[in-house]
Design a protein around this motif. Structure first.
Motif, PDB file in Angstrom:
ATOM      1  N   SER A 348      84.615   6.543  -8.253  1.00 34.82           N
ATOM      2  CA  SER A 348      83.196   6.123  -7.718  1.00 34.82           C
ATOM      3  C   SER A 348      82.512   6.072  -9.107  1.00 34.82           C
ATOM      4  O   SER A 348      81.292   5.260  -8.993  1.00 34.82           O
ATOM      5  N   ILE A 350      82.864   3.980 -11.399  1.00 39.07           N
ATOM      6  CA  ILE A 350      82.806   2.597 -11.536  1.00 39.07           C
ATOM      7  C   ILE A 350      81.430   2.299 -11.667  1.00 39.07           C
ATOM      8  O   ILE A 350      81.041   1.448 -12.632  1.00 39.07           O
ATOM      9  N   GLU A 351      80.636   2.475 -10.685  1.00 40.54           N
ATOM     10  CA  GLU A 351      79.462   1.980 -10.535  1.00 40.54           C
ATOM     11  C   GLU A 351      78.363   2.986 -11.384  1.00 40.54           C
ATOM     12  O   GLU A 351      77.410   2.220 -11.936  1.00 40.54           O
ATOM     13  N   ARG A 352      78.519   4.304 -11.221  1.00 47.29           N
ATOM     14  CA  ARG A 352      77.724   5.064 -11.767  1.00 47.29           C
ATOM     15  C   ARG A 352      77.496   5.161 -13.261  1.00 47.29           C
ATOM     16  O   ARG A 352      76.375   4.925 -13.749  1.00 47.29           O
ATOM     17  N   TRP A 353      78.686   4.760 -13.877  1.00 48.70           N
ATOM     18  CA  TRP A 353      78.513   4.474 -15.370  1.00 48.70           C
ATOM     19  C   TRP A 353      78.937   3.114 -15.914  1.00 48.70           C
ATOM     20  O   TRP A 353      79.167   2.920 -16.804  1.00 48.70           O
ATOM     21  N   GLY A 354      78.984   2.191 -15.111  1.00 53.14           N
ATOM     22  CA  GLY A 354      79.151   0.754 -15.341  1.00 53.14           C
ATOM     23  C   GLY A 354      80.590   0.691 -15.796  1.00 53.14           C
ATOM     24  O   GLY A 354      80.790  -0.167 -16.783  1.00 53.14           O
ATOM     25  N   ASP A 356      83.019  -1.043 -14.949  1.00 54.00           N
ATOM     26  CA  ASP A 356      83.804  -2.116 -14.376  1.00 54.00           C
ATOM     27  C   ASP A 356      83.827  -3.053 -16.012  1.00 54.00           C
ATOM     28  O   ASP A 356      84.728  -3.907 -15.851  1.00 54.00           O
ATOM     29  N   HIS A 366      90.775   0.465  -8.279  1.00 49.13           N
ATOM     30  CA  HIS A 366      89.348   1.428  -8.250  1.00 49.13           C
ATOM     31  C   HIS A 366      89.950   2.284  -6.880  1.00 49.13           C
ATOM     32  O   HIS A 366      90.422   1.585  -5.739  1.00 49.13           O
ATOM     33  N   THR A 368      89.676   4.498  -4.038  1.00 51.56           N
ATOM     34  CA  THR A 368      88.549   5.227  -2.959  1.00 51.56           C
ATOM     35  C   THR A 368      89.079   6.121  -2.162  1.00 51.56           C
ATOM     36  O   THR A 368      90.395   5.803  -1.438  1.00 51.56           O
TER      37      THR A 368
END
Length: 539
Positions: A348, A350-354, A356, A366, A368
């Protein structure tokens, strides 16, 4: 058939009488309205395609469709084109019938309405060849004057209705329903190489398609074709890991018609192409897995770089002192590129710290997962890295350790209560009970410690809750484990306050500060650390 119709009991002492039988060929772009005020109606399609409208619902029609309607329903049929081999428009048989002999049941029920037939709506009538043969025989004898032949037609109609009821009435017990579905699931597992369709599977289970699909999902959590695909992919994994067969041959052997379709399905399911998966099973690949290092290291793989954070630092409990750090807040993809990753796993964060931005450097996936289900997560990661054989010993080692620790703690602290707090400059978080969160499953389930009543009252079913000062006053647990979230600094004014000092655990010297990143983690190695920390202060 709807839910109410499934549950309707079969009425006793009723004879069904055929009142009319027609064979209709409906030309293109025409429609026909049907209505029987006092009789049931059976419509069975033998060719062409079209649509049926009844009770405000529209149903697609094709060869093999069969519907039964109760009296006084208006039905409109339209023809939309011929299917392969069909001529003469939409062709169908239309039968009407009423019931005889249900007077006693009507008298008891206090109604003059005709007894409803127990199977209404779309019904299964397979094998369809038998159904068509019976309908054809009834149609050919519709004007029969000979009493013996007429009686034979009456019996034939009863046999047709019996055939439909046997195919569509609910199985008599819940266990037999489950048994039918279990046999169908076993059939898929054994015959995944064959061309299986939902229609074929439903027919084998003696159910209409919609009912079969619903029951299948209730049992497996998947619709039938997704489940079939999962079985085929699992078999393909075994072949990729154990053989040098070409992808085309593997695709054929597990039931896919061509290599391209197989590869696409495999990638959708696994996150890797078949070729990448095979290579991971045979080589020690260079892995980057920020904040998933716990799982990777437990499987015997050292990552090429490790997670670090400006405020939290790195996961020191993992002992990766010689592994370079990648700061997820400030480092760019160039810092990782220098270490030539071959596979990147992200969660997760990947969104919190960019994160991608890193996926262009190597094949990436990714993940989940539900953190509390760390065992299944470990299996999934091991499968991607070719280390499935290592999973069972890792889990067994943890469970043996937890069992021994639980026995020791039961003797040392008995029913004394415990709670876990995460403190920061902005908030006080109370972590949840035995089923949720980073700490609850280890403390209260695996180690058998007794949660304080506030854990049950405020955090039941939650990973954590934020405590107010009024609620904190009520936290009279015997032991407190606290961890400091330094994202806003280590200055926690609460720890110097009279309120904090008044808590029983504080007064008794039973407050234990623990490492933040190992306690705020779901990995098996972090759980080992939690057990060690608890034993150090409580055993």
């Amino acid at each position: 058939m709807n839910e109410d119709e499934e549950k309707r009991p079969l009425r006793h002492a009723i004879f069904y009488r055929l009142t009319d039988v027609q064979y209709v060929e409906l030309p293109d772009r025409q429609e026909q309205e049907l209505h029987a005020a006092h009789e049931h109606m059976i419509i069975t399609v033998t060719g062409g395609t079209g649509a049926l409208q009844a009770n405000g619902e529209r149903h697609a029609l094709s060869r093999g469709a069969c519907y039964i309607f109760s009296p006084n329903i208006r039905i409109v049929l339209t023809y939309s084109g011929s299917d392969e081999g069909a001529v003469g428009g939409l062709s169908y048989y239309c039968l009407t019938f009423d019931s005889v002999g249900g007077e006693k049941a009507k008298e008891v029920a206090g109604t003059a309405e005709p007894d409803p037939f127990p199977c209404l709506g779309e019904v299964a009538c397979s094998p369809f060849s038998y159904c068509v043969s019976e309908l054809q025989g009834l149609y050919e004898k519709r004007h029969e004057q000979d009493e013996l032949e007429a009686f034979r037609s009456d019996i034939r109609f009863q046999q047709l209705l019996l055939f439909i009821m046997q195919k569509n009435l609910p199985l008599r017990t819940e266990s037999s329903v489950r048994r039918a579905m279990e046999l169908s699931i076993a059939h898929i597992k054994q015959n995944y190489r064959e061309e299986l369709t939902v229609d074929k599977l439903a027919e084998q289970a003696n159910m209409v398609r919609w009912r079969y699909s619903r029951l299948f999902k209730e049992l497996t959590g998947e619709i039938p074709l997704h489940y079939l695909n999962a079985v085929r992919v699992e078999q393909a994994k075994k072949l990729l890991a154990s053989t040098d067969d070409r992808l085309f041959n593997i695709a054929q052997s597990v039931g896919y018609s061509n290599e391209y379709y197989f590869s696409r399905r495999f990638k959708q399911s696994v996150g890797l192409t078949p070729g990448q998966y095979r290579r991971h099973q045979r080589e020690n690949i260079r892995v980057f897995a920020p904040f998933i290092e716990d799982y990777v290291l437990a499987l015997g793989i050292r990552p090429i770089m490790q997670f670090s954070h400006d405020d939290w630092g790195r996961q020191e409990y993992l002992g990766l002192d010689d592994v370079p750090e990648f700061n997820v807040v400030s480092d760019s993809e160039a810092a990782l590129s220098d270490f030539a990753p071959e596979f990147i796993m992200l969660d997760s964060g990947i969104e919190r710290w960019g994160m991608d931005r890193l996926t262009s450097l190597a094949p990436s996936i990714h993940l989940t997962y539900k953190g509390e289900e760390w065992r299944s997560t470990l299996y999934s990661i091991a499968d991607l890295l070719g280390r499935v054989a290592e999973v069972r010993p890792v889990i067994a080692d943890y469970e043996n350790k937890a069992t021994a620790a639980k026995a020791k703690l039961s003797r040392s602290i008995k029913r004394q209560t415990v709670a876990c707090l995460r403190l920061s400059a902005q908030s006080i978080l109370l972590y949840g009970g035995p089923d949720n969160g980073y700490t609850g499953p280890v403390l209260y389930r695996d180690l058998g410690l007794t949660p304080h009543s506030l854990v049950e009252k405020l955090a039941k079913g939650k990973r954590f809750v934020e405590l107010s000062m009024a609620e904190l006053v009520l936290l009279d647990a015997d032991h407190l484990f606290i961890t400091i979230d330094t994202i806003s600094g280590r200055q926690i004014e609460l720890l110097q306050s009279p309120l904090w000092r008044s808590l029983p655990a504080v007064r008794n010297g039973s407050v234990y500060e623990v490492d933040f990143l190992s306690w705020m983690n779901y990995g098996v190695l972090s759980h080992h650390r939690k057990i060690d920390d608890v034993l150090r202060v409580l055993s």
